[in-house]
Structures are given as structure tokens and as C-alpha cells.
Design an enzyme around this catalytic site. Structure first.
Site, PDB file in Angstrom:
ATOM      1  N   HIS A  25      50.151  38.858  29.269  1.00 46.76           N
ATOM      2  CA  HIS A  25      48.906  38.657  30.023  1.00 46.76           C
ATOM      3  C   HIS A  25      49.214  37.995  31.359  1.00 46.76           C
ATOM      4  O   HIS A  25      48.716  38.427  32.418  1.00 46.76           O
ATOM      5  CB  HIS A  25      47.942  37.789  29.203  1.00 46.76           C
ATOM      6  N   GLU A  26      50.039  36.963  31.321  1.00 49.30           N
ATOM      7  CA  GLU A  26      50.383  36.262  32.564  1.00 49.30           C
ATOM      8  C   GLU A  26      51.249  37.120  33.484  1.00 49.30           C
ATOM      9  O   GLU A  26      51.160  37.009  34.705  1.00 49.30           O
ATOM     10  CB  GLU A  26      51.079  34.933  32.242  1.00 49.30           C
ATOM     11  N   HIS A  29      49.151  39.034  35.761  1.00 42.35           N
ATOM     12  CA  HIS A  29      48.753  38.322  36.977  1.00 42.35           C
ATOM     13  C   HIS A  29      49.927  38.193  37.952  1.00 42.35           C
ATOM     14  O   HIS A  29      49.768  38.341  39.163  1.00 42.35           O
ATOM     15  CB  HIS A  29      48.262  36.914  36.639  1.00 42.35           C
TER      16      HIS A  29
END
Length: 440
Positions: A25-26, A29
Site C-alpha cells: 500500500h505504501e 504512494h
């Protein structure tokens, strides 16, 4: 392998899956942020004290002690104040919160790096960066669902008949044999046999047991042509499902607790490994997204129900929210269950755990899109409002208002964070004293 060891393996698999889901998920980003030239100073999995870290270039990569989340730190997450400056002090409690957030976001902005801040980038780039994390979770949900449901498959009912009833028993009857006065079952009367595979019903192809079951229930009292495969040959038959009262079910085939007048044929399905087509995977994940979104919309009521179960005698809703402890417990219980189809233990257990992780990623996708800080959706909502606001100013021929000051929403972010901590504590307690189990 012992049951205890299977529990441990399931819990460890869930823990690793959760950690990887958060880490990726990170990454969702991180990659677009670096691609757009935003300075990223930290990439961390977990919260609390740092267990391990290594700096590569301008970014520190590390793992922290509490693996319940993660973050990347981008410089200039909030815009300067209305005058374009970050002030050292201000008045008012809410204004002070916003100003402190601005100051913290500009601490790591070095000379000449103003163009590398998050808020200096175009709106579409900021949306891509903030949506990147949830988007990765959505992709993981699609991939994991495809692995579990399409590649491995899962035990399910198929329209190959395992039994054909000889009579029609009334709803709720506990009898296991036919009495002299019981009416003959229409399936047996039409010549259906165990082992027949129903491939066509009323002129339509049969692709699943659920389709066949629904069609039978809808054709009570009507003569229907069907085709079965018997010893490799297509055999046409005509059946007339009898109308009778049976247990009512919802669209997913789950009992509703009542009864209804439906068609009855008197046949039972077989259990086999069922695989869905890849084209069906988005629909499956879409239904999960809709289900989780429904939980989010009714979250206050759902949490009240969890509290009633945890501190009272109310049953725990198996479709309600659960915490990380509950996820681990379910993973252990799933892995310790015996195989439904003998000889298929490894495939079944793998499919169960992969499906669980797919559902977790759906939850991460939906929750992170809540349009409030500190969720990713809060920044996306701010960026979208900026587009609307600039459009209104442009129509009115007024000067560009600049970035939306998301820092003003910091009081809301603190309030949401407090609620999240409270929710986590409640779910932790409920998962211990009144856990969700598979046999509910």
C-alpha cells in the site's frame, strides 16, 4: 500436521499477508511520489520505535515495532498559510492545530526544494499519489481473488446430482425415509438418477448449482424440459417441479428464517472444486467492495452491536467488523479445518487463506478512501474540492485561490484518530472475549 501447528501456520500466514499488504500500500504512494519529483524522506512499515532502517538516497526505509499500519513522509503535505508563510505562532486552539501541522510539514523543506513539496504539484498528481495506496490494495484483491477462485478453486456445489429423493417431505420434517402416503418427488418420477449432470434447464445452459436451484424454485407447477449428461450422453427429460413450502433464502442462497412457496424437484448437488472465470473476478471483488462499504456507512451501528456482544449476551455478527486479532484467529481456524474434499487439503487451505487476504485488501481499499483525514480519501477530497473551487473562481473571473488548506481539517483528523483508537480497542477486546468463528 497437528491442529495446533495448523493454527500457528494460519496465524503466521495472515500476519505476513497483512504486513505485505500494508507495505505494498505504501509502495503505491511512494512510486508515483518519486516519479513526480516529490521529496520522500521516510518509508516505514508499522508505528512506534524503529526496529530496522536503512537510508538510500534521500529516503529512509524501515520497519517499526507495531505492525498495524505504515506511512511515507513527503515534505510539504500542507500548504503555507493564507499569506504564503508558515507562521511561528497563532491564536485559537483550532488554528493552532492547523499551524502546527503546516510547520511540521515544512520542517524538512530545504533551500530550493519548495518545488518538490506535495502541495506544489498539480492536483492530478496529488490525487494519483494519494490514490496509489488504495489502488494497490484493489489490485491485490483482484489478483488474490483470481488465485483463490480461478487458479486454485474452492469447494462448492455443482449441478451433478449426488442424490434423488423418492418423495416430497413437508418443510421442517425430520423424517429420513418416505412413508406410504408421501407424494412422489418429481425428479425421481421424471427419471433423474444420482450421477446425472444437469447441463440445460428450460432451454438455458446451466453453469452452476445456484443457477439450477434458483430456476427450480421459480418453476413450481410448470413442466420444464431439461438435459442431463449421463455416461457421456445427452439425455433429454421433462420434469414438473411441485410447488411446496420450503425455507426462504436470500439472493446468495442463505436462509432468511422464514418459508415460501417454491418449486421443488427433490435432487441434491455434489461437492467438487469450483473455479470461476477470470472475467467473473471483478464482479466478485465488486460485491465485496459493496459489502464493506455498507459496513462503513453503518459503522456506528455495527460498532454498537459489537459492544453489545462484547459486554452483554448478544451474539457477535459474523458479517460485522473485526480487528487484527480476529483476522489472525479466523486464519488459524480456517487453516485447521479439515478438507471438504479428501486429498485436497493443501489446495483448500491455501485457497481459504488467500481469500481471507483478498478480503482484507478490499477492506483496506474501502477504509482508506473515507473522505476524512487522516485517511488517504481526506487528501483526495481536498484535492477534488480544490478543482471545484478553482473552477468557480475561474467562472467568476477571480484570481486563482491557490491550494485548498487541508491543514484546517486537522481538528477533524485528531478526532477521527481518537475514534480509530477507540474502535481498535473495542475490536481487540471483542475478538478476545466474543470472537467471530467459522461455525456461527
Amino acid at each position: 500436521m497437528s491442529e495446533v501447528l495448523l493454527w500457528v501456520v494460519g496465524i503466521l500466514a495472515a500476519a505476513v499477508g497483512v504486513a505485505l499488504s500494508i507495505a505494498l500500500h505504501e509502495v503505491g504512494h511512494l512510486l508515483p511520489a518519486k516519479r513526480f519529483g516529490i521529496k520522500v524522506t521516510q518509508y516505514m512499515v508499522g508505528f512506534g520505535p524503529t526496529l530496522f532502517s536503512r537510508r538510500r538516497g534521500e529516503t529512509e526505509y524501515g520497519v517499526k515495532a507495531v505492525p498495524l499500519g505504515g506511512y511515507i513522509r513527503m515534505i510539504g503535505m500542507f500548504p503555507p498559510g493564507p499569506d504564503g508563510q508558515v507562521r511561528a505562532s497563532t491564536t485559537g486552539r483550532w488554528a493552532l492545530m492547523a499551524e502546527e501541522a503546516r510547520q511540521a510539514s515544512f520542517v524538512e523543506v530545504g533551500p530550493g526544494e519548495e518545488h518538490r513539496t506535495f502541495t506544489s504539484k498539480p492536483v492530478w498528481q496529488r490525487i494519483v499519489v494519494m490514490f496509489g495506496g488504495p489502488f494497490v490494495n484493489l489490485l491485490l484483491a483482484l489478483v488474490l481473488t483470481a488465485i483463490a477462485a480461478s487458479a486454485i478453486g474452492q469447494p462448492g456445489y455443482v449441478p451433478r446430482l449426488s442424490a434423488v429423493s423418492q418423495c416430497v417431505l413437508p418443510a421442517g420434517s425430520t423424517a429420513t425415509t418416505c412413508a406410504a402416503g408421501d407424494p412422489a418427488a418429481p425428479g425421481a418420477a421424471a427419471g433423474l438418477r444420482p450421477g446425472d449432470e444437469v447441463v440445460e434447464f428450460d432451454g438455458a445452459p446451466v453453469r452452476s448449482w445456484n443457477e439450477l436451484s434458483a430456476a427450480i424454485r421459480d418453476h413450481g407447477g410448470r413442466a420444464v424440459d431439461l438435459v442431463v449428461l449421463r455416461d457421456g450422453q445427452r439425455v433429454p427429460l421433462t420434469v414438473t417441479p411441485v410447488s411446496t413450502r420450503r425455507e426462504a433464502v436470500d439472493a446468495n442462497g442463505r436462509p432468511t428464517g422464514g418459508t415460501e412457496e417454491v418449486g421443488f424437484l427433490g435432487v441434491s448437488p455434489s461437492i467438487a472444486v469450483v473455479r470461476i472465470g477470470l472475467e467473473e473476478v471483478p464482479g466478485v471483488v465488486g460485491q465485496q467492495v459493496e459489502s464493506v462499504a455498507g459496513i462503513v456507512v453503518r459503522l456506528p451501528q455495527r460498532l454498537y452491536d459489537v459492544a453489545q456482544a462484547a459486554f452483554g449476551s448478544a451474539p457477535r455478527d459474523p458479517e460485522g467488523p473485526i480487528g487484527v486479532v480476529g483476522i489472525g484467529r479466523l486464519a488459524g481456524e480456517m487453516n485447521a479445518l479439515p478438507a471438504v474434499i479428501p486429498g485436497d487439503e493443501l489446495a483448500e487451505r491455501t485457497s481459504r487463506l488467500v481469500s481471507l487476504l483478498a478480503g482484507l485488501n478490499v477492506a483496506l481499499f474501502v477504509f482508506n478512501l473515507i473522505p476524512l483525514l487522516p485517511f488517504d480519501g481526506g487528501h483526495i477530497a481536498g484535492a477534488l474540492w480544490e478543482v471545484v473551487k478553482k473552477g468557480i473562481y475561474r467562472l467568476r473571473r477571480r484570481p486563482d485561490p491557490g491550494p485548498v488548506d487541508v491543514a484546517k481539517a486537522m481538528p477533524v483528523a485528531y478526532g477521527v484518530s481518537i475514534l480509530l483508537v477507540g474502535m481498535s480497542v473495542l475490536l481487540l477486546y471483542a475478538d478476545i472475549v466474543r470472537p467471530v468463528t467459522l461455525n456461527q
